[in-house]
Design an enzyme around this catalytic site. Structure first.
Site, PDB file in Angstrom:
ATOM      1  N   HIS A 356      21.448   8.474  38.381  1.00 57.74           N
ATOM      2  CA  HIS A 356      21.309   7.118  37.857  1.00 57.74           C
ATOM      3  C   HIS A 356      22.225   6.982  36.649  1.00 57.74           C
ATOM      4  O   HIS A 356      22.521   7.960  35.968  1.00 57.74           O
ATOM      5  CB  HIS A 356      19.846   6.897  37.449  1.00 57.74           C
ATOM      6  CG  HIS A 356      19.488   5.502  37.056  1.00 57.74           C
ATOM      7  ND1 HIS A 356      19.812   4.974  35.825  1.00 57.74           N
ATOM      8  CD2 HIS A 356      18.808   4.534  37.724  1.00 57.74           C
ATOM      9  CE1 HIS A 356      19.344   3.737  35.749  1.00 57.74           C
ATOM     10  NE2 HIS A 356      18.735   3.443  36.886  1.00 57.74           N
ATOM     11  N   ASP A 433      15.646  14.787  35.300  1.00 56.76           N
ATOM     12  CA  ASP A 433      15.222  13.387  35.283  1.00 56.76           C
ATOM     13  C   ASP A 433      14.179  13.208  36.384  1.00 56.76           C
ATOM     14  O   ASP A 433      14.496  13.238  37.576  1.00 56.76           O
ATOM     15  CB  ASP A 433      16.441  12.487  35.528  1.00 56.76           C
ATOM     16  CG  ASP A 433      16.078  11.007  35.635  1.00 56.76           C
ATOM     17  OD1 ASP A 433      14.883  10.667  35.485  1.00 56.76           O
ATOM     18  OD2 ASP A 433      16.989  10.198  35.885  1.00 56.76           O
ATOM     19  N   GLN A 436      12.019   9.276  39.331  1.00 61.24           N
ATOM     20  CA  GLN A 436      11.704   8.937  40.723  1.00 61.24           C
ATOM     21  C   GLN A 436      10.823   9.970  41.411  1.00 61.24           C
ATOM     22  O   GLN A 436      10.420   9.761  42.552  1.00 61.24           O
ATOM     23  CB  GLN A 436      12.999   8.771  41.516  1.00 61.24           C
ATOM     24  CG  GLN A 436      13.856   7.597  41.092  1.00 61.24           C
ATOM     25  CD  GLN A 436      13.192   6.256  41.345  1.00 61.24           C
ATOM     26  OE1 GLN A 436      12.378   6.113  42.254  1.00 61.24           O
ATOM     27  NE2 GLN A 436      13.529   5.273  40.543  1.00 61.24           N
ATOM     28  N   LYS A 459       7.152   3.793  36.586  1.00 63.39           N
ATOM     29  CA  LYS A 459       7.466   4.315  37.917  1.00 63.39           C
ATOM     30  C   LYS A 459       6.286   5.081  38.518  1.00 63.39           C
ATOM     31  O   LYS A 459       6.352   5.504  39.674  1.00 63.39           O
ATOM     32  CB  LYS A 459       8.689   5.244  37.849  1.00 63.39           C
ATOM     33  CG  LYS A 459       9.963   4.589  37.336  1.00 63.39           C
ATOM     34  CD  LYS A 459      10.510   3.550  38.291  1.00 63.39           C
ATOM     35  CE  LYS A 459      11.759   2.875  37.766  1.00 63.39           C
ATOM     36  NZ  LYS A 459      12.929   3.733  37.708  1.00 63.39           N
ATOM     37  N   CYS A 597      22.033   0.861  40.068  1.00 71.53           N
ATOM     38  CA  CYS A 597      22.442   1.642  38.884  1.00 71.53           C
ATOM     39  C   CYS A 597      22.836   3.067  39.279  1.00 71.53           C
ATOM     40  O   CYS A 597      22.531   4.021  38.567  1.00 71.53           O
ATOM     41  CB  CYS A 597      21.343   1.662  37.830  1.00 71.53           C
ATOM     42  SG  CYS A 597      20.963   0.045  37.156  1.00 71.53           S
TER      43      CYS A 597
END
Length: 640
Positions: A356, A433, A436, A459, A597
């Site tokens: 991202h 990260d 997600q 999220k 993104c």
């Protein structure tokens, strides 16, 4: 009922014995064979067959206050004495008598005269007068459905034992299992379906689907899936779950909302909404700074949420959990604090092609500022990272490797544990990260070995504006704060400032207290369902959607790695992604269309944009069918 005295008898009125007999016959005719009351007068009446005990000297006889003391005419008694003459029945067939004895004074259980069902005779022994001769025998079962042995609640408590095996399978949700999916792909679509008792396993002994394997690794499953803890997680029921999310009752363009934009943000269960409202109604205060009650409540709620996050991520201490606005701010914190201190000219930073923008731009800025170099891990045409190519990038100049655990654009599940381990062998740190991943799979930062881990609350069914940075304590101790202000200081003079230890050192100013508390409630919610249950259901749903869209003419699925979370990107020949998105929106279906993104990975695959349905555990097969129907209609009318 007015009581008649012997004086009344002299006026030609019925005597007490006659009235008692008439009352007994009357009560015997009530529905259900209700026996006549043992005592129709207040206790202690001093005459007739109802006398109860001696009268104390100097006192009125019990019940004397309700007995007329002087002769009264029959006309005077009419107004206070209920008629005993027959009259027409009420239209509803119910008796219109009033109970003579209040229920609280009646030794019987309940009373049908008040419309209350009698207690079940098998459960509570009832002492009553013997029914009159010829009266129908009471039924063995209650006439009320909610007391029947065969309807509603049983009369006797039933002990239910939860099954020890509550594996969530594709068949549990009405979705195709592994054999069904293989049949769909075979030359014979009518192949006999097999419903295995255990998940299908490929010839090599490993399931082709990561979500049915036992031992959970940070990038998927290997082995055979563990049983969910029946004592902790209730059976998965998607319809019950949907009722927890009020926004799913919304209508868009007159159609029920179908929310397939979960990779952008997830919706909030009522428990999260209620928890935030409760905070503002009962706990709202700044934290850590006052001796009053609300400050204590707010501090407890905020720090309690930090502990929930620690447990959710498997961190070793709450001091390793920092609240920020989201994953983007978390990555910037690490880049501008740790990175500014440890990255210099000629050093290298590694990211993957899947990232991202939020995990590219901060490192790009740092590299430009320090004279460092940004290097990129390649991916194959399916969207999976190439570990062999990654190994070639590592060297003694590598300072940090920053990778996503799940691609937001493709859904690819990245083998982060291997990537972190290889980074450590090269002497570098690793940031993962998890924006997600946290809503789709169980995460344990210690098992992964990550030095830093970030995610956003919105999220994972929590509020917006709240996120988390996990950092190993030794690293956080060594890092300078990246912002200055209140809450993060121990002492300030004009000559120098002493900072609080982590995590307060990185939480300058008034934080997003209420939404941190809401994030804690969201974590409670998903943990009650069970992340293993969520992962299985979502992957089956993804497989169902994949095999619905894949055969449609003109559809190209984008991102076909073996290990995927529930993101399904595609393009449709003859249409722009915006046109597809608008047509889906007309049917109430929300998807993301654009570059998400994540322009580098789409350009790597020869695209500028995709349509991206992204699924969550509150989505259903019926909703997938609606999506497929719209795309099929567009496909059949497409411009070639």
């Amino acid at each position: 009922m007015t009581i008649l005295t012997p004086t009344n008898n002299q006026a030609g009125l019925p005597d007490i014995g006659l009235l008692t007999r008439l009352a007994s016959e009357f009560f015997a005719t009530l529905p259900g064979g209700l026996p006549a009351p043992v005592n129709v007068l207040p206790g202690g009446t001093s005459f007739g067959p109802l006398a109860q005990g001696p009268q104390l000297p100097g006192t009125l006889a019990p019940g004397a206050n309700v007995v007329p003391q002087t002769p009264q005419s029959a006309h005077a008694l009419v107004a206070s004495t209920p008629s005993l003459l027959p009259h027409s029945a009420a239209p509803n067939g119910l008796p219109d008598n009033a109970a003579i004895i209040p229920p609280a004074m009646d030794s019987r259980i309940g009373g049908q005269a008040l419309g209350v069902p009698p207690a079940h005779t098998n459960d509570v022994p009832v002492t009553s007068a013997k029914p009159p001769a010829g009266a129908p025998a009471p039924a063995s079962a209650s006439p009320f459905y909610f007391l029947s042995e065969t309807n509603g609640y049983p009369a006797k408590p039933t002990v239910f034992e939860l099954p020890r095996e509550d594996r969530v399978t594709a068949q549990s949700f009405g979705l195709p299992g592994a054999d069904d999916l293989r049949a769909l792909l075979s030359d014979n679509p009518r192949a006999t379906k097999v419903q295995p008792e255990t998940p299908a396993v490929a010839p090599g002994g490993v399931s082709p689907f990561y979500f049915v394997d036992t031992e959970r690794s940070p990038h998927g499953y290997t082995g055979q899936a563990p049983n969910a803890d029946a004592a902790r997680h209730p059976p998965f029921d998607v319809n019950a779950i949907r009722r927890d999310f009020p926004i799913l009752q919304e209508r868009v363009n007159g159609k029920p909302l179908v929310w397939f934009d979960n990779a952008a943000t997830t919706h909030k269960p009522q428990s999260v909404i209620d928890r935030i409202a409760y905070f503002y109604a009962h706990e709202n205060s700044n934290i850590h700074r006052a001796a009053h009650e609300l400050a204590a409540r707010a501090t407890d709620a905020y720090e309690g949420a930090r502990e929930k996050v620690r447990n959710f991520l498997g961190a070793s201490s709450v001091e390793e959990i920092i609240f920020v606005r989201g994953a983007t701010e978390g990555i910037n914190l690490v880049a501008k604090s740790w990175g500014a201190q440890h990255v210099g000219a000629g050093d290298e930073i590694i990211v993957s092609h899947l990232e991202h923008h939020a995990n590219i731009v901060p490192w790009q800025q740092l590299a430009l500022e320090k004279g460092a170099k940004l290097r990129v891990i390649s991916v194959d045409d399916s969207g999976q990272v190439l570990l062999d190519e990654y190994k070639k990038l590592l060297n003694d100049r590598t300072k940090i490797v920053a990778v996503t655990q799940v691609s937001n654009a493709l859904g690819t599940v990245v083998p982060v544990k291997e990537i972190v381990e290889l980074a450590h062998r090269a002497g570098a740190l690793a940031l993962v990260d998890g924006a997600q991943s946290v809503s789709h799979m169980a995460v344990n930062v210690q098992e992964i070995g990550a030095d830093f881990f970030v995610f956003s609350g919105h999220k994972v069914f929590g509020p917006t504006g709240i996120g988390v940075v996990y950092g190993k304590r030794a690293l956080l101790d060594d890092m300078p704060p990246w912002q200055g202000g209140g809450n993060m200081i121990a002492d300030v003079t004009f000559e120098r400032t002493l900072f609080q230890p982590p995590p307060n050192k990185f939480e300058a100013g008034t934080g997003n207290i209420a939404d941190a508390v809401g994030l804690g409630a969201a974590i409670d919610y998903v943990q009650r369902i069970g992340m293993e249950n969520i992962a299985r259901y979502e992957h089956d749903l993804l497989a169902y959607a994949t095999y619905g869209l894949q055969p449609l003419p003109g559809v190209r699925l984008v991102g076909t790695a073996r290990d995927k979370a529930s993101v399904l990107s595609f393009v449709l020949q003859g249409y722009t992604t915006e046109e597809v998105g608008k047509e889906l929106n007309r049917e109430g279906i929300a998807v993301r269309s654009g570059h998400h993104c994540a322009q580098p990975i789409l350009r790597r695959l020869g695209l500028e944009a995709t349509v991206r349905p992204s699924l969550a555990f509150y989505n259903t097969c019926e909703e997938v069918d609606k999506l497929v129907a719209v795309v099929r209609r567009l496909s059949s009318a497409r411009r070639l």
